[in-house]
Design a protein around this motif. Sequence first.
Motif: not given
Lengths: 207, 671, 298
Positions: C54-56, C82-90
């Motif tokens: 969900l966090s992605i 931080n969350r947006m970037k993590s989602a982008e990378v994932a």
Amino acid sequence: MTNFSNKVTSLVSENAQCCCELSLVEGPTGSELKRRIQELCGENVLECYQCGECTAGCPVAYAMDIAPNQVLRLAQLGLEDEVLGSSAIWLCAGCETCATRCPKGVALSRVMDACRQLALERGIKPKEPEIAKFHDQFLTEVKRFGRVHELTLTALYKVRTKDFFSDVFTGIQMFLKGKLALIPSLVKGRDEIRRLFSRSRHGSEDS
Amino acid sequence: MRIGVFVCWCGSNIAKTVDVEKVVEAAREMPGVVYATDYKYMCSEPGQNMIQEAIREHKLDRIVVASCSPRLHEPTFQRCVEAAGLNPYMVEMANIREQCSWVHERTPEATQHAIDLVRMAVAKVAKNEPLSRSKLDITRRALVIGGGVAGIQAALDIADAGYPVVLVERTPSIGGHMAQYDKTFPTLDCAACILTPKMVDCASHPLIEIWSYSEVEEVNGFVGNFEVKIRRRAKSVDESKCTGCGLCLEKCPVKGIPSEFDEGTGTRRAIYRPFPQAVPNKPVIDREHCRYFQTGKCGVCQKICPVGAIDYEQQDQVVTEKFGAIVVATGFDVWRDEQAMAQFGYGKYPDVISSLQFERLMNASGPTDGKIVRPSDGKVPRSIAFISCVGSRDEVHGYPYCSKVCCMYNAKQALLAKDKLHDVQTYVFYMDIRANGKGYEEFVRRAIEEYGANYIRGRVSRVYPDGDQLVVKGADTLLGRPLEVRVDLVVLATAMKPHDDAKELARKLGISTDQYDWFSEAHPKLRPVEVLTDGIYLAGACQYPKDIPDTVAQASGAASKVIGLFSKEAILSEAMTAFVNEDTCVGCGLCAEVCPFGAIDLVEVVDREKSTRDNQVMKTVARVNEGVCKGCGTCAAACRSGSARLRGFDTKQILAEIDALADAALSSKRL
Amino acid sequence: MKYAYYPGCSLESTAKEFGESTVLVAEALGIELVEIPDWNCCGATSGHALDHKLSIALPARTLGIAENMGLDVVAPCAACYNRMKSAEVAMKSDEALRSEINSSLANPYEGKITVHSALEIFTAPDVLNRIKERVSYPLRGLKPACYYGCLLLRPPKIVGFDDPEAPQRLDEAMCAVGAEPVEWYFKNECCGASLGISKSAVSVKLTGDIISNAKKHGANCIVTVCPLCLTNLEMRQGAAGKMRGEDLTMPVFYFTELLGLAMEVPGIRKLFASHLVDVNPALDAIEQGEPVPAGAEG
Ligand SMILES: Cc1cc2nc3c(=O)[nH]c(=O)nc-3n(C[C@H](O)[C@H](O)[C@H](O)COP(=O)(O)OP(=O)(O)OC[C@H]3O[C@@H](n4cnc5c(N)ncnc54)[C@H](O)[C@@H]3O)c2cc1C
Ligand code: SF4
Ligand code: SF4
Ligand code: SF4
Ligand code: SF4
């Protein structure tokens, strides 16, 4: 004393934290925990060599019942009840200091996330119920409105924890400064957001 | 043609998977085979006797041994048949262990596989021709690269055996890291007392030439006959005149250059020697800092020198010398990556220093005359934290390996600090204590039990200043708690790493390096001082982190290899070398390009086809230097005209093997 | 220069001065910010605390809308970033996850656009030069402790536009506007904001550690890039002071407010009134010819 029997148990007496006797064997339960953690967050807990760097840098370690490196240690031994029942997994602030400095490249912060999810999944009562309730309330809010409405979030959280008075003054101050809107702003694509929720663990229980 | 086949059981290694008797039966039917048998251990004395007797009794002229890898026992069986009067190259081995029994279950197919391997070997041996090895001369003079304790020990051992040595050292003095230390674990004898005499012995030994301030530029040739180009950098001081009086050192106006030898804890001038006991004890001018070289004005040292030894006109000399063997002893460097060590504030807070810097602070002839003081304010520290494994065992920020020596020098430094400053409290943050040498564990216990070093099990997350102290944020994993100590000085046991240019030197020498750039030994267990190139040996920490006892042992090992080589009358060349059929060679040079040993040159020869009696036409062809060729066969595989060929692995032999396999497969309907 | 603007929940409420100052400063620098229509919450700490996927998925929805706009995203809030970037990378690295999540999205995210923090774009060399040129009210005398917190810098493999252990960019921005950032040692320590409401004792202690260190090194204010940090540092400083027995009163700013102040962007000063901790002592410390009106203009 360590002996090898068929069950993974940790004989911790109710009130004693240390001085427990361990009977260990790599049973299905033990490796199951490792496997689930890896599945949920991609981290192999066996890579941790217990150096303690994570504990040394963790801002919250002082308040945890077991140290961050011990979370990994217990996971390595497959002592599931102890890890998932710890306060440590709930107190972790997600600051990623541990993941940044770990010399083995283990992202303990993500293992913490995975343990919280496993604890909920297995119906283990969170050792820090307020934190669990807050996170839950937050997501409920997102699910309902698509955004977080800080006034309802705080209010409902306070109802759930029956803690009405702390921070009330700050809340009033914020309200007076126009920082807490009375009416939540709504996302139009709420159906889409519910869909995202329904595909995830959090979707099952409606609030 | 009378071929004999000998099938080995290798105890149960082969016999438990392969039906050895079936293999023997099948071999008896193969073309040219007149005798076949099996035995439990062919390589043992009775086994070898069996082969020799069979050769005599059955008049065998070619032998196939079906056993293990030729890497392991080909030389054994070559010697065995040679003793029975056969040419050693009339033996072929069928590897039915590594390539068969070890990778199969016991099935009929496994036995069939073994039979096929034997069949191929039989087909090949039928085409073998006797080969011979030629004798090559040896230049009985050794080159030692690197003048640390490893290079010094190797040079002395070789020279004491009566062979001349050139010791090439990059810095102005030999001595290496050991010369920087005050005392050495585990016996705490002073480094100077045990090292400087050896340095002086080197200098005064009639068979040792020390070429300091010099570096190897190019290496050619092969074992017994290396040709090495060495750059002797201009010292700007005429060594034959200089008496080492040191007057110039006091007068040079360019001061304050951070001293490399002191790891920046002290300074030097533009004309300098690294330390007072340097060997050679004559200064050099660092042209980058010298005012004369930078501005053309100064010349103070020249004016002051009583014997006129200063020579600003001196040039680098590049000389090419012949050597029979090379010992590589270039040692290690320490990790200095400030960005990767930012969590400890290394390079940022003056009182966070490396262990090597701490050695200089403890050294009686160091910049503080052996007084341990803080770099920031010169005060005597009342508490010191030593942090282990900085950049070692840290695959994220540094290196995954253990630097092996730091656990011990941490204990040494904590002990010596307490010995020198009675009031000091020492903390050692560690993950494991690796103290597995003679007297080592006892030494560490002494540091803890008698000298009160406070060992804390846990890595450190961060170091930051607080007032004029430093806060070390660590953990005690034995208690499961984070913990902080406030100290005056922090010492980081930074990882040992290869020199930045190690790979470059390896390339010049034609030797290999591991994934970190440590030089690779020929075999991790059985050939620890050799490399895969004959005549080149490794000594000391250039191969992997080592302490002084291990370094010296390896150096003596390398020296005895050199002495062993030099004591031979001559060396034998490889027999299985490549050769080029010059009539068909088109001179494309592809083979020369691909040869990993640089054994092929392009030469001009008379083109016999095109030349007439009065008109000589020349052409370019490839020619193999048999002394250098290792018989790897790369050229033969690359050559498009089929001119480059390998003795012992000629096309007709390989094709015979393939034919044998294909025939067998076809006739048994497996294809 | 044009970006898709992601305010996130906080910048609409508790941190509205951050949102407004970001928009004002961007406007003054000629950077166009187009708010992403119908953006949703990134899930924040609670998202990844309870549900990795969900966090992605939550940020991915917003990223998909932005991708449709054809613009890179600016997320000023460090936590959202931080969350947006993590989602982008994932989403970029895990193909299976990407197609799974995209299948529930009206605007799938294919990884064609990327996410920036506001600090990142405002301290890009050319923008920083423009800021320097625009400074008309240099903040001499203002001694900020530049506080990066954790989410902007960690984990370095995902965010990492600055050095995780010795970050510089915020200090550079403050120097550019004439302020004199202090050397201090809690720049990248966590303030515990994510436990702020549910376990306030922890955030009180951490806030105390941070402000005390800033004070000790002569700071007269703290400057942040994160609404969670600012709210936490403001809210908990009273309790922290009591706990430590020290006076820990300390004005806390968003860096964009100070950029705007130095460039005298109209409308900036009135934002100061919405701080929970009085910022006037810090404004008064600015050594300038003209007096700073108490209570600001707004
Ligand atoms: C802080 C510290 C403390 C230590 N204390 C102890 C101790 O107490 N006891 C102990 O047993 N061990 C100790 N050690 C380990 C010890 O330093 C090594 O075992 C030893 O120095 C290895 O010797 P070496 O000759 O192989 O390498 P080095 O000492 O590194 O010498 C190599 C030499 O080669 C030269 N060189 C390098 N490259 C070239 C080149 N391309 N051409 C020419 N010359 C070159 C260098 O200038 C140097 O002079 C310590 C190590 C450290 C880091
Ligand atoms: S820092 Fe990494 S290796 Fe060390 S104990 Fe923590 S998780 Fe394990
Ligand atoms: S992420 Fe959690 S466990 Fe890791 S350092 Fe931060 S608070 Fe501690
Ligand atoms: S000439 Fe160079 S080395 Fe000599 S005294 Fe002058 S500066 Fe020093
Ligand atoms: S020798 Fe000791 S201090 Fe050095 S890397 Fe190995 S374990 Fe760490």
